[in-house]
Enzyme design. Structure first.
Site, PDB file in Angstrom:
ATOM      1  CG  LEU A 147      39.429  -1.907 -66.927  1.00  0.00           C
ATOM      2  CD1 LEU A 147      39.241  -1.344 -65.522  1.00  0.00           C
ATOM      3  CD2 LEU A 147      38.381  -1.338 -67.875  1.00  0.00           C
ATOM      4  CG  HIS A 173      39.137   1.162 -70.343  1.00  0.00           C
ATOM      5  ND1 HIS A 173      39.907   0.175 -70.897  1.00  0.00           N
ATOM      6  CD2 HIS A 173      37.938   1.076 -70.965  1.00  0.00           C
ATOM      7  CE1 HIS A 173      39.211  -0.480 -71.805  1.00  0.00           C
ATOM      8  NE2 HIS A 173      38.013   0.050 -71.872  1.00  0.00           N
ATOM      9  CD  GLU A 178      36.567  13.290 -78.957  1.00  0.00           C
ATOM     10  OE1 GLU A 178      37.727  13.363 -79.451  1.00  0.00           O
ATOM     11  OE2 GLU A 178      35.847  14.281 -78.764  1.00  0.00           O
ATOM     12  NE  ARG A 231      37.438  -5.182 -80.836  1.00  0.00           N
ATOM     13  CZ  ARG A 231      36.707  -6.258 -81.061  1.00  0.00           C
ATOM     14  NH1 ARG A 231      37.295  -7.339 -81.558  1.00  0.00           N
ATOM     15  NH2 ARG A 231      35.422  -6.263 -80.811  1.00  0.00           N
TER      16      ARG A 231
END
Length: 254
Positions: free
Chosen positions: A29, A33, A144, A183
């Site tokens: 997280l 998030h 989004e 990532r």
């Protein structure tokens, strides 16, 4: 904060809740998030976060193996944020018969990320469907940044007449413009300094070909850079780390 590790515990907890929101995550997280968490908490009293690294959406085992995981850090962040409960299932719970059944979509899921990651969106839609069936939330929150995923989930929920409203939240970015992603932890220092140029290139003036040339000259390997649904969407590699981003565009993009 309740940590729910199996379906029976989830069902028992859910029976005592009324209106609630679900935020599906794969852990690792970050502020993106937590932005979803904050938005959900402003709208409803009860928010459930799920943490599950879904193997069926990884088309390369090396990508799954390298995905960052730190459950204790995730739980600490959520507890401090005042989350009501966290659902942490294992593979056997969500896939009791293995990956025998799956959700498939035959148009958008085959383009963009789907064209470069075969089977990815089948895995995403399948696990989201399972979570929505188990949790039965009134609302489910998505960012989004994964715009293609967001549109597929919206369409799936509508087409299967599911009584859940999909809430989209704007991409959360670092101060340099880089879209926050789990990532990003895998980027080297040099790559982390370069990565914000993806966003900068997307928002700068220029046509698609000039943007592609700029990204390539900077050292990005391009999967795609295309317009869809009034969004300029991109997926690129820096080293072995795949980054995606998108920005709204007004009218027809030339």
């Amino acid at each position: 904060m309740r940590v729910l590790k199996d379906i029976s515990a989830l069902n028992s907890w859910r029976r005592n809740q009324e209106e609630m929101a679900l935020i599906p995550t794969m852990g690792a997280l970050h502020a993106g998030h937590m932005g979803l968490v904050s938005k959900a908490q402003q709208a409803v009293d009860t928010v459930l976060v799920s943490i599950f690294v879904n193997p069926t959406q990884f088309n390369q085992s090396s990508d799954l193996d390298s995905y960052p995981q730190d459950l204790q850090s995730d739980l600490t962040q959520l507890d401090e944020a005042g989350i009501a409960a966290v659902y942490v299932p294992d593979y056997e719970q969500l896939y009791p018969h293995g990956y025998r059944f799956k959700i498939a979509e035959n148009e958008l899921s085959k383009r963009f990320c789907g064209a470069h990651r075969p089977g990815h969106f089948e895995g995403v839609m399948t696990v989201v469907m399972k979570l929505l069936q188990l949790v039965r939330p009134e609302y489910v929150y998505f960012g989004e940044k994964d715009y293609q995923q967001l549109q597929l989930i919206k369409a799936m929920v509508k087409d299967f007449f599911m009584p859940t409203q999909v809430i989209a939240c704007p991409t959360v970015r670092d101060k340099d413009g880089l879209a926050l992603s789990s990532r990003n932890q895998r980027l080297s220092d040099a790559e982390l300094n370069l990565a914000p140029m993806l966003y900068q290139t997307l928002i700068d003036d220029g046509d698609l070909e000039s943007k592609k040339s700029r990204l390539q000259s900077l050292g990005f390997q391009i999967d795609y850079l295309e317009v869809y649904d009034d969004r300029l969407m991109a997926a690129v590699y820096l080293g072995d780390v795949r980054l995606i981003d998108n920005v709204p565009v007004a009218g027809k993009f030339i």
